[in-house]
Motif scaffolding. Structure first.
Motif, mmCIF file in Angstrom:
data_model
loop_
_atom_site.group_PDB
_atom_site.id
_atom_site.type_symbol
_atom_site.label_atom_id
_atom_site.label_comp_id
_atom_site.label_asym_id
_atom_site.label_seq_id
_atom_site.Cartn_x
_atom_site.Cartn_y
_atom_site.Cartn_z
ATOM 1 N N ALA A 16 78.481 29.583 65.360
ATOM 2 C CA ALA A 16 79.326 29.087 66.446
ATOM 3 C C ALA A 16 78.571 28.070 67.280
ATOM 4 C CB ALA A 16 79.802 30.244 67.330
ATOM 5 N N LEU A 17 79.328 27.253 67.998
ATOM 6 C CA LEU A 17 78.776 26.307 68.965
ATOM 7 C C LEU A 17 79.336 26.623 70.342
ATOM 8 C CD1 LEU A 17 79.029 22.915 67.047
ATOM 9 C CD2 LEU A 17 76.908 24.000 67.799
ATOM 10 N N HIS A 18 78.470 26.541 71.344
ATOM 11 C CA HIS A 18 78.865 26.831 72.725
ATOM 12 C C HIS A 18 78.304 25.728 73.605
ATOM 13 C CE1 HIS A 18 79.300 28.977 76.537
ATOM 14 N NE2 HIS A 18 79.973 29.939 75.919
ATOM 15 N N ASP A 19 79.162 25.163 74.470
ATOM 16 C CA ASP A 19 78.724 24.022 75.291
ATOM 17 C C ASP A 19 78.231 24.412 76.682
ATOM 18 O OD1 ASP A 19 81.034 24.643 76.676
ATOM 19 O OD2 ASP A 19 82.067 22.762 76.242
ATOM 20 N N GLY A 20 78.005 25.714 76.895
ATOM 21 C CA GLY A 20 77.560 26.188 78.200
ATOM 22 C C GLY A 20 78.694 26.716 79.046
ATOM 23 N N SER A 21 79.915 26.319 78.696
ATOM 24 C CA SER A 21 81.099 26.806 79.403
ATOM 25 C C SER A 21 81.992 27.653 78.502
ATOM 26 C CB SER A 21 81.915 25.634 79.954
ATOM 27 O OG SER A 21 81.162 24.879 80.878
ATOM 28 N N SER A 22 82.104 27.264 77.242
ATOM 29 C CA SER A 22 82.976 27.980 76.313
ATOM 30 C C SER A 22 82.565 27.695 74.877
ATOM 31 C CB SER A 22 84.434 27.572 76.526
ATOM 32 O OG SER A 22 84.601 26.193 76.259
ATOM 33 N N VAL A 23 83.086 28.505 73.961
ATOM 34 C CA VAL A 23 82.870 28.290 72.536
ATOM 35 C C VAL A 23 83.729 27.111 72.096
ATOM 36 C CG1 VAL A 23 83.146 29.283 70.233
ATOM 37 C CG2 VAL A 23 82.327 30.707 72.118
ATOM 38 N N LEU A 182 77.118 35.234 75.225
ATOM 39 C CA LEU A 182 76.148 36.092 75.903
ATOM 40 C C LEU A 182 74.873 35.310 76.218
ATOM 41 C CD1 LEU A 182 75.126 38.818 76.911
ATOM 42 C CD2 LEU A 182 74.554 39.414 74.539
ATOM 43 N N ALA A 183 74.409 34.516 75.261
ATOM 44 C CA ALA A 183 73.195 33.722 75.479
ATOM 45 C C ALA A 183 73.395 32.704 76.593
ATOM 46 C CB ALA A 183 72.792 33.023 74.185
ATOM 47 N N ALA A 184 74.565 32.101 76.656
ATOM 48 C CA ALA A 184 74.839 31.129 77.724
ATOM 49 C C ALA A 184 74.775 31.799 79.093
ATOM 50 C CB ALA A 184 76.214 30.486 77.505
ATOM 51 N N GLU A 185 75.306 33.020 79.191
ATOM 52 C CA GLU A 185 75.217 33.764 80.450
ATOM 53 C C GLU A 185 73.761 34.067 80.799
ATOM 54 O OE1 GLU A 185 77.537 37.282 80.737
ATOM 55 O OE2 GLU A 185 79.460 36.276 80.387
ATOM 56 N N LYS A 186 72.982 34.474 79.791
ATOM 57 C CA LYS A 186 71.577 34.807 80.039
ATOM 58 C C LYS A 186 70.791 33.575 80.478
ATOM 59 C CE LYS A 186 69.638 37.683 76.986
ATOM 60 N NZ LYS A 186 69.369 38.950 77.684
ATOM 61 N N LEU A 187 71.059 32.445 79.868
ATOM 62 C CA LEU A 187 70.379 31.214 80.264
ATOM 63 C C LEU A 187 70.740 30.826 81.695
ATOM 64 C CD1 LEU A 187 70.741 29.117 76.992
ATOM 65 C CD2 LEU A 187 68.580 29.822 78.053
ATOM 66 N N ALA A 188 71.993 30.987 82.046
ATOM 67 C CA ALA A 188 72.441 30.626 83.395
ATOM 68 C C ALA A 188 71.809 31.505 84.457
ATOM 69 C CB ALA A 188 73.959 30.706 83.479
ATOM 70 N N SER A 189 71.558 32.776 84.105
ATOM 71 C CA SER A 189 70.991 33.711 85.079
ATOM 72 C C SER A 189 69.471 33.798 85.015
ATOM 73 C CB SER A 189 71.580 35.109 84.856
ATOM 74 O OG SER A 189 71.162 35.638 83.603
ATOM 75 N N GLY A 190 68.868 33.126 84.036
ATOM 76 C CA GLY A 190 67.418 33.178 83.885
ATOM 77 C C GLY A 190 66.909 34.456 83.244
ATOM 78 N N ALA A 191 67.793 35.191 82.557
ATOM 79 C CA ALA A 191 67.398 36.442 81.907
ATOM 80 C C ALA A 191 66.528 36.162 80.683
ATOM 81 C CB ALA A 191 68.642 37.238 81.500
ATOM 82 N N ASP A 192 65.767 37.165 80.286
ATOM 83 C CA ASP A 192 64.871 37.029 79.141
ATOM 84 C C ASP A 192 65.616 37.237 77.827
ATOM 85 O OD1 ASP A 192 62.645 36.607 80.762
ATOM 86 O OD2 ASP A 192 62.219 38.757 80.910
ATOM 87 N N PHE A 193 65.079 36.615 76.778
ATOM 88 C CA PHE A 193 65.578 36.800 75.426
ATOM 89 C C PHE A 193 64.558 37.575 74.606
ATOM 90 C CE2 PHE A 193 68.011 33.174 76.854
ATOM 91 C CZ PHE A 193 69.254 33.365 76.264
#
Length: 218
Positions: A16-23, A182-193
């Motif tokens: 999948a591709l996600h632009d930071g706002s949606s798939v 989920l990854a986009a949310e984590k990136l936005a919040s600064g969460a770890d991967f």
């Protein structure tokens, strides 16, 4: 931001591709024997659907399992190769977390279970769709029946063992779209991967035979 996500830890070969706002594009096909054949065409398909080239991708998201050795490594090696070629980060996400996120269950504890073969499941317990409270494990369903009793269960592993998982919910298979979101949310919040390394949880089925003799030319 343009995230390319993929997962081959289960029978689902998904990208999948996600632009930071949606798939913006996604492709999934369930075939437990053809991960190596299907993943790159799936990536090509989502890039074509979105109308972008691979070099537009700014980050890679990959499901790290747990999963069987042969299928899981296809996604991880592909993700690492893309990351190296493009010079972009590779973010690891637990495959079970992707299923939990896609379930949308936010009103109480539940479990996620995928098929681990050998009459076992990979599983973990969640407080809600974004919060895993146990490490991923591999067990026989009968051995964890007391731990999961009365809890909703998500995933194909739960469907295989209804005597243990009596309240099954969707989705059955992981999707790269959910991993990407989920990854986009984590990136936005600064969460770890997680590191993009495989969660095998047990030794691979294929092993070098014991007492193997090395034959050298005379």
């Amino acid at each position: 931001m343009l995230l390319l996500a993929m997962d081959t830890a289960t029978p689902a070969v998904t990208a999948a591709l996600h632009d930071g706002s949606s798939v913006v594009a996604e492709s999934s096909r369930v075939d437990a024997r053809r991960h190596g054949e299907l993943l790159l065409p799936a990536v090509d398909a989502v890039l074509a659907e979105a109308g972008v080239k691979l070099d537009a991708v700014t980050g890679i998201v990959v499901g790290v399992g747990p999963g069987p050795y042969t299928g899981l490594r296809v996604g991880l090696v592909t993700a690492a190769t893309f990351g190296s070629a493009l010079g972009v980060p590779v973010h690891g996400v637990c495959t079970l977390d992707g299923l939990a996120y896609a379930s949308g269950l936010d009103d109480g504890p539940f479990v996620v279970a995928t098929d681990a073969r050998r009459k076992e499941v990979y599983w973990a317990r969640y407080e809600h769709a974004r919060s895993r409270v146990t490490d991923p494990c591999v067990d026989r369903p009968a051995d964890i029946a007391e731990q999961v009793a009365g809890l909703p269960a998500v995933g194909a592993g739960a469907l295989l063992y209804p005597e243990t998982f009596q309240d099954t919910r969707g989705p059955e298979h992981v999707s790269a779209a959910a991993l990407a979101a989920l990854a986009a949310e984590k990136l936005a919040s600064g969460a770890d991967f997680l590191p993009p390394q495989p969660l095998y949880l047990r030794r691979p089925d294929a092993q070098v035979p014991k007492n193997y003799k090395v034959v050298t030319p005379k």
